[in-house]
Design a protein around this motif. Structure first.
Motif, PDB file in Angstrom:
ATOM      1  N   GLY A 140       0.783  -1.155   0.096  1.00  0.00           N
ATOM      2  CA  GLY A 140      -0.106  -0.019   0.154  1.00  0.00           C
ATOM      3  C   GLY A 140       0.916   1.284  -0.049  1.00  0.00           C
ATOM      4  N   THR A 141       0.300   2.497   0.500  1.00  0.00           N
ATOM      5  CA  THR A 141       0.928   3.551   0.684  1.00  0.00           C
ATOM      6  C   THR A 141       1.322   4.190   2.036  1.00  0.00           C
ATOM      7  OG1 THR A 141      -0.917   4.925   0.162  1.00  0.00           O
ATOM      8  CG2 THR A 141       0.617   4.260  -1.775  1.00  0.00           C
ATOM      9  N   ARG A 142       2.320   4.878   2.301  1.00  0.00           N
ATOM     10  CA  ARG A 142       2.529   5.474   3.856  1.00  0.00           C
ATOM     11  C   ARG A 142       3.098   6.776   3.785  1.00  0.00           C
ATOM     12  NH1 ARG A 142       2.451   2.924   8.992  1.00  0.00           N
ATOM     13  NH2 ARG A 142       2.487   4.679  10.507  1.00  0.00           N
ATOM     14  N   LEU A 143       2.735   7.490   4.615  1.00  0.00           N
ATOM     15  CA  LEU A 143       3.392   8.930   4.576  1.00  0.00           C
ATOM     16  C   LEU A 143       4.531   9.023   5.591  1.00  0.00           C
ATOM     17  CD1 LEU A 143       0.160  11.351   4.793  1.00  0.00           C
ATOM     18  CD2 LEU A 143       1.356  10.351   3.030  1.00  0.00           C
ATOM     19  N   ALA A 144       5.294   9.725   5.043  1.00  0.00           N
ATOM     20  CA  ALA A 144       6.709   9.619   6.009  1.00  0.00           C
ATOM     21  C   ALA A 144       7.160  11.203   5.840  1.00  0.00           C
ATOM     22  CB  ALA A 144       7.724   8.866   5.313  1.00  0.00           C
ATOM     23  N   ALA A 145       8.319  11.389   6.548  1.00  0.00           N
ATOM     24  CA  ALA A 145       8.930  12.838   6.472  1.00  0.00           C
ATOM     25  C   ALA A 145      10.515  12.524   6.278  1.00  0.00           C
ATOM     26  CB  ALA A 145       8.745  13.527   7.798  1.00  0.00           C
ATOM     27  N   CYS A 146      10.987  13.642   5.378  1.00  0.00           N
ATOM     28  CA  CYS A 146      12.520  13.407   5.031  1.00  0.00           C
ATOM     29  C   CYS A 146      13.068  14.477   5.850  1.00  0.00           C
ATOM     30  CB  CYS A 146      12.640  14.059   3.476  1.00  0.00           C
ATOM     31  SG  CYS A 146      14.516  14.090   3.108  1.00  0.00           S
ATOM     32  N   ASN A 147      14.163  13.770   6.623  1.00  0.00           N
ATOM     33  CA  ASN A 147      14.744  14.340   7.699  1.00  0.00           C
ATOM     34  C   ASN A 147      16.245  14.713   7.318  1.00  0.00           C
ATOM     35  OD1 ASN A 147      15.877  11.707   7.936  1.00  0.00           O
ATOM     36  ND2 ASN A 147      16.020  12.170  10.061  1.00  0.00           N
ATOM     37  N   LEU A 148      16.542  14.692   5.832  1.00  0.00           N
ATOM     38  CA  LEU A 148      17.584  14.837   5.473  1.00  0.00           C
ATOM     39  C   LEU A 148      18.483  16.257   5.010  1.00  0.00           C
ATOM     40  CD1 LEU A 148      17.756  11.838   2.715  1.00  0.00           C
ATOM     41  CD2 LEU A 148      18.648  11.916   5.072  1.00  0.00           C
ATOM     42  N   CYS A 149      17.331  17.200   5.110  1.00  0.00           N
ATOM     43  CA  CYS A 149      17.891  18.552   5.006  1.00  0.00           C
ATOM     44  C   CYS A 149      16.857  19.480   5.783  1.00  0.00           C
ATOM     45  CB  CYS A 149      18.302  18.829   3.670  1.00  0.00           C
ATOM     46  SG  CYS A 149      16.924  19.224   2.682  1.00  0.00           S
ATOM     47  N   ASN A 206      24.617  15.139   0.564  1.00  0.00           N
ATOM     48  CA  ASN A 206      24.176  15.565   1.814  1.00  0.00           C
ATOM     49  C   ASN A 206      25.055  15.636   2.876  1.00  0.00           C
ATOM     50  OD1 ASN A 206      22.048  16.029   3.478  1.00  0.00           O
ATOM     51  ND2 ASN A 206      22.020  13.999   4.523  1.00  0.00           N
ATOM     52  N   ASN A 207      26.074  16.874   2.680  1.00  0.00           N
ATOM     53  CA  ASN A 207      27.079  16.953   3.445  1.00  0.00           C
ATOM     54  C   ASN A 207      28.296  15.665   3.331  1.00  0.00           C
ATOM     55  OD1 ASN A 207      26.010  19.379   4.377  1.00  0.00           O
ATOM     56  ND2 ASN A 207      25.067  18.553   6.052  1.00  0.00           N
ATOM     57  N   SER A 208      28.423  15.314   4.366  1.00  0.00           N
ATOM     58  CA  SER A 208      29.584  14.065   4.397  1.00  0.00           C
ATOM     59  C   SER A 208      28.883  12.806   4.329  1.00  0.00           C
ATOM     60  CB  SER A 208      30.565  14.239   5.346  1.00  0.00           C
ATOM     61  OG  SER A 208      30.027  14.108   6.823  1.00  0.00           O
ATOM     62  N   TRP A 209      27.595  12.509   3.790  1.00  0.00           N
ATOM     63  CA  TRP A 209      27.303  11.158   3.927  1.00  0.00           C
ATOM     64  C   TRP A 209      26.300  11.067   2.866  1.00  0.00           C
ATOM     65  CZ3 TRP A 209      22.206   9.447   6.655  1.00  0.00           C
ATOM     66  CH2 TRP A 209      21.743  10.481   6.861  1.00  0.00           C
ATOM     67  N   MET A 210      25.780   9.665   2.647  1.00  0.00           N
ATOM     68  CA  MET A 210      25.019   9.355   1.487  1.00  0.00           C
ATOM     69  C   MET A 210      25.627   9.165   0.270  1.00  0.00           C
ATOM     70  SD  MET A 210      21.143  10.701   2.178  1.00  0.00           S
ATOM     71  CE  MET A 210      20.316   9.432   1.005  1.00  0.00           C
ATOM     72  N   VAL A 269      38.680  29.136  -7.297  1.00  0.00           N
ATOM     73  CA  VAL A 269      38.413  27.691  -7.444  1.00  0.00           C
ATOM     74  C   VAL A 269      37.379  27.312  -6.829  1.00  0.00           C
ATOM     75  CG1 VAL A 269      40.842  27.519  -8.835  1.00  0.00           C
ATOM     76  CG2 VAL A 269      40.420  27.224  -6.219  1.00  0.00           C
ATOM     77  N   SER A 270      36.717  26.116  -6.940  1.00  0.00           N
ATOM     78  CA  SER A 270      35.799  25.374  -6.055  1.00  0.00           C
ATOM     79  C   SER A 270      35.820  24.083  -5.870  1.00  0.00           C
ATOM     80  CB  SER A 270      34.365  25.834  -6.615  1.00  0.00           C
ATOM     81  OG  SER A 270      33.435  25.268  -5.908  1.00  0.00           O
ATOM     82  N   LEU A 271      35.856  23.601  -4.680  1.00  0.00           N
ATOM     83  CA  LEU A 271      35.734  22.013  -4.385  1.00  0.00           C
ATOM     84  C   LEU A 271      34.543  21.915  -3.632  1.00  0.00           C
ATOM     85  CD1 LEU A 271      39.406  21.039  -2.998  1.00  0.00           C
ATOM     86  CD2 LEU A 271      37.990  20.122  -5.151  1.00  0.00           C
ATOM     87  N   PRO A 272      33.837  20.940  -3.876  1.00  0.00           N
ATOM     88  CA  PRO A 272      32.572  20.389  -3.152  1.00  0.00           C
ATOM     89  C   PRO A 272      33.048  20.182  -1.712  1.00  0.00           C
ATOM     90  CG  PRO A 272      33.052  18.453  -4.380  1.00  0.00           C
ATOM     91  CD  PRO A 272      34.000  19.676  -4.779  1.00  0.00           C
ATOM     92  N   HIS A 273      32.001  20.454  -0.731  1.00  0.00           N
ATOM     93  CA  HIS A 273      31.998  19.977   0.671  1.00  0.00           C
ATOM     94  C   HIS A 273      31.597  18.522   0.897  1.00  0.00           C
ATOM     95  CE1 HIS A 273      31.344  19.833   5.030  1.00  0.00           C
ATOM     96  NE2 HIS A 273      30.206  19.731   4.712  1.00  0.00           N
ATOM     97  N   GLY A 274      32.195  18.084   1.710  1.00  0.00           N
ATOM     98  CA  GLY A 274      31.866  16.480   2.188  1.00  0.00           C
ATOM     99  C   GLY A 274      32.225  15.316   1.525  1.00  0.00           C
ATOM    100  N   TYR A 275      33.269  15.531   0.331  1.00  0.00           N
ATOM    101  CA  TYR A 275      33.833  14.538  -0.325  1.00  0.00           C
ATOM    102  C   TYR A 275      34.983  14.141   0.569  1.00  0.00           C
ATOM    103  CZ  TYR A 275      30.784  14.846  -4.197  1.00  0.00           C
ATOM    104  OH  TYR A 275      29.609  14.914  -4.957  1.00  0.00           O
ATOM    105  N   GLY A 276      35.674  12.957   0.033  1.00  0.00           N
ATOM    106  CA  GLY A 276      36.984  12.406   0.509  1.00  0.00           C
ATOM    107  C   GLY A 276      36.803  11.147   1.322  1.00  0.00           C
ATOM    108  N   HIS A 277      35.752  10.375   0.988  1.00  0.00           N
ATOM    109  CA  HIS A 277      35.576   9.251   1.873  1.00  0.00           C
ATOM    110  C   HIS A 277      36.832   8.130   1.467  1.00  0.00           C
ATOM    111  CE1 HIS A 277      31.850  10.100   3.679  1.00  0.00           C
ATOM    112  NE2 HIS A 277      31.397  10.382   2.490  1.00  0.00           N
TER     113      HIS A 277
END
Length: 724
Positions: A25-34, A610-614, A671-679
């Motif tokens: 079926g379907t279900r409602l949820a909330a995104c808490n990622l940002c 999403n910052n330093s994760w996902m 110059v520009s580098l993205p934040h959160g990379y480098g895993h």
């Protein structure tokens, strides 16, 4: 009527009940990622999420969803996610039981406090802590139970200038005016990219549609940014500004308003003459010389702000994260106040959430310089020290040295200045525990990791972000899936640790602190929320449970001067602390000559990050690589570097190697580098597009460079770039 629309076996399933394992079926949820806190509708087939879409009935997000929200179930099913406590044994992680793990952590923290004092324990709170109801209700109680002054968080690499200025002007660190975006006619955006972020300290889901609506009613959006961002590309006009010079431009606009008599402040605003004297020498011509923004553009924007029928000035990370972030945020507030757009429909207004964390002081108003860091003598703000001083507090011997560390949902090795040095410092701790469900660059140093449940396994109410929303709404979302018997919610982890610490430390803790902690920890987050809603009297928990899509509480409205929390209930425009920082700014502007070959490094964010994760989520890492260093073609040619070649980027504190990509979206010299990379964590699926982990921009940022507030200066870092 329940919005649940089960189509097969469980049509009558109550929305408050986790779905059975065979549910379809379907279900409602909330995104808490940002901060956008979008409402979601999940399609579930035999207990598995098969599709995620925005919930059209949500009164705030109105059906909007971004790629991160679509990927929320990937976190729930992620094989990298920890579900039970683990202990580091050599290079291996060994699972352990919850009681054993909580007892071990409590024993080690209590032993550290007993032997070395309470300040020997350090705490770091990551960004996701603010996105969890349980962390908000119980995590803070656990941190208070430690009674340490060595508290740090992601706020001091992000937003402390906003908080300091709000405390100084309005009396509370989170009394932050929000653009009334649904009614404004002129939107000035400085160093922010809401097309990618959906707002920050401005909860505005579906910014693209709201911008289209603004333009449809004849409104304009003007962007100042050293990069032609996703937001700049859809703006009415965009102007490049040299990184770190924003304060000169914004103060020049304030100068124009005062010099040309374009002000109409409210009757409760004081110290206008003091402000006029303070900014008298910050002319548009001076701003042009240091920023590259033409003086006539500075004057025109100031005049347009004053003339607009409802205007809002807004600045975010790009102007918060350099050496004069607090001056920038002060100048932005002055623009709104002087033009009469503070507390005005179509201007900037204060939200009225169902749980008023500001008015009821559920979160304290803030304080500055109540104590200082042991080594560098840096002042605290709001009970936290700048995270830029954390490494030295761990490594420097003496009374108060941090010997044990607690990290909560954070990865400061990737997200704070000079991460490599911090990583080395963490290796030398006597003990470290992380409340996190991933092994990452920070938690890999922990002795024990305590993993909480994921967003779909717990209930959610956004205590923090309704306070920054562009419309007053409320939404409580029950868990979609039941947690396993051997999993724990974050609030259960915090309650378990605080209770055990109380037993071990006993009389060392003041009686009042013990009783307060015990009362806070006894109730579940839902019970706490029910009480807060009942006493707030705007909406009941019963109504929210009946409407998991959310309840509309209406547009923002004027509330001043009643909501001011200053001592005299007036607004003083020229705080001595900020006026006093202008001499430092003048000296910096006088020394703006760029050495030959030097470039200025800025960060960037993408909607799919999403910052330093996902970064281990396949659907978010598909497509073109996003980890590259962006450079203007002229800067590449000047250094004999080909588009796509590997380069070495060097700053005062470190060097990294990364591919460079030509982009005319960059201001020359930037110059520009993205934040959160480098895993770089072995044994997990952490990766980026094409299997490349990228590099951490914070291996280049300098922990010695701070704003007045203690916020890290991450923007405008001087670097050199050469072929690798």
């Amino acid at each position: 009527m329940s919005p649940i629309r089960g189509t097969m076996p469980h049509v009558g399933l109550l929305s408050a009940s986790p779905v059975p394992s065979d549910y379809t079926g379907t279900r409602l949820a909330a995104c808490n990622l940002c901060e956008a806190i979008c409402g979601l509708e999940l399609t579930i087939e035999r207990g598995a999420v098969t599709a995620v879409r925005g919930n059209d009935a949500d009164p705030l997000s109105r059906g909007h969803v971004c790629p991160k929200g679509v990927s929320i179930a990937d976190v729930y099913t992620d094989p990298d996610r920890l579900r039970r406590p683990v202990r580091r044994v050599g290079e291996e992680w060994v699972e352990m039981g919850w009681d054993e793990a909580l007892d071990l952590v409590a024993d080690r923290l209590a032993a550290t406090i007993t032997e070395h004092g309470r300040h020997a324990v350090g705490v770091y709170l990551g960004n996701p802590s603010a996105h969890s109801l349980g962390s908000s209700t119980h995590g803070t109680a656990f941190v208070r139970s430690l009674r340490t002054r060595n508290r740090f968080s992601a706020s001091s690499v992000d937003q402390v200038p906003h908080q300091l200025v709000s405390w100084l002007l309005y009396g509370h660190q989170l009394l932050v005016p929000v653009p009334d975006l649904d009614r404004t006619s002129y939107f000035l955006v400085v160093g922010a990219n809401p097309m990618a972020s959906n707002g920050s300290l401005m909860t505005v889901p579906d910014f693209p549609q709201r911008l289209r609506d603004l333009k449809a009613r004849g409104g304009r959006m003007v962007v100042l940014d050293p990069r032609r961002t996703e937001t700049a590309k859809v703006a009415t006009e965009h102007h490049f500004v040299r990184p770190g010079s924003d304060a000169a431009v914004l103060l020049a606009m304030v100068h124009v308003l005062l010099a040309e008599g374009l002000t109409r402040p409210a009757s409760y605003v004081d110290d206008i003459a003091l402000l006029e004297a303070a900014v008298a020498d910050f002319t548009p011509e001076r701003a042009e010389a240091t920023s590259g923004v033409p003086a006539e553009v500075v004057r025109r924007i100031a005049r347009d702000l004053a003339a607009a029928d409802g205007a809002a000035a807004y600045g975010r990370v790009g102007v918060s994260t350099h050496g004069f972030g607090s001056v920038c945020q002060w100048a932005i507030q002055c623009l709104n106040i002087l033009t009469g757009n503070l507390d005005r429909e179509g201007g900037v207004l204060f939200p009225e959430p169902a749980v008023d964390i500001v008015g009821r002081r559920i979160i304290g108003p803030g304080h500055f310089d109540a104590w200082r860091s042991r080594v560098r003598d840096s002042p605290e703000f709001g009970g936290e020290l700048p995270v830029s001083v954390l490494r030295e507090e761990i490594e420097t011997p003496g009374e108060g040295q941090v010997r044990a560390m607690v990290t909560m949902a954070g990865n400061p090795v990737l997200s704070t200045p000079d991460g490599r040095s911090l990583s080395r410092a963490l290796e030398g701790l006597d003990f470290m525990v992380s409340v996190d469900f991933y092994v990452n660059e920070t938690t890999r140093h922990a002795d024990v990791i305590l993993p909480p449940t994921s967003a779909l396994e717990r209930d959610q109410y956004d205590l923090v972000f309704h306070n920054f929303a562009v419309r007053n709404t409320a939404r409580y979302t029950p868990p979609v899936f039941a947690k396993d018997a051997d999993q724990r919610h974050d609030w259960q982890i915090f309650a378990g640790l605080a209770t055990r610490l109380g037993h071990r430390l006993g009389a060392r803790l003041p009686l009042r602190a013990r009783l307060t902690a015990r009362a806070r920890l006894a109730a579940s987050p839902a019970t706490v929320l029910t009480g807060l809603l009942a006493t707030g009297r705007r909406v009941s928990m019963r109504r929210l449970r009946a409407h998991p899509e959310g309840v509309d509480l209406g547009p923002l409205r004027p509330t001043l001067p009643g909501r001011l929390q200053t001592a005299d209930h007036r607004l003083h425009l020229a705080p001595a602390l900020l006026v006093g920082d202008l001499d430092r700014l003048r000296a910096a502007l006088a020394a703006t000559a760029v050495p030959d070959g030097e470039l200025l490094l800025i960060g960037r964010r993408h909607q799919r990050d999403n910052n330093s994760w996902m970064h281990n989520t396949p659907r978010l890492t598909r497509g073109r690589p996003r980890h590259h260093l962006l450079m203007h073609p002229d800067d590449l040619a000047e250094r004999g570097i080909a588009d796509g070649a590997r380069v070495t980027v060097t700053s005062r504190v470190g060097a990294v190697e990364v591919e460079a990509s030509a982009s005319e979206d960059l201001m020359p010299g930037v110059v520009s580098l993205p934040h959160g990379y480098g895993h770089q964590v072995a044994g997990t699926r952490l990766r980026h597009a094409s299997g490349v982990a990228g590099v951490s921009i914070n291996d280049l940022t300098d922990p010695a460079l701070l704003d007045l507030s203690g916020n890290a200066a991450l923007t405008g870092v001087p670097v050199s770039v050469a072929p690798a």
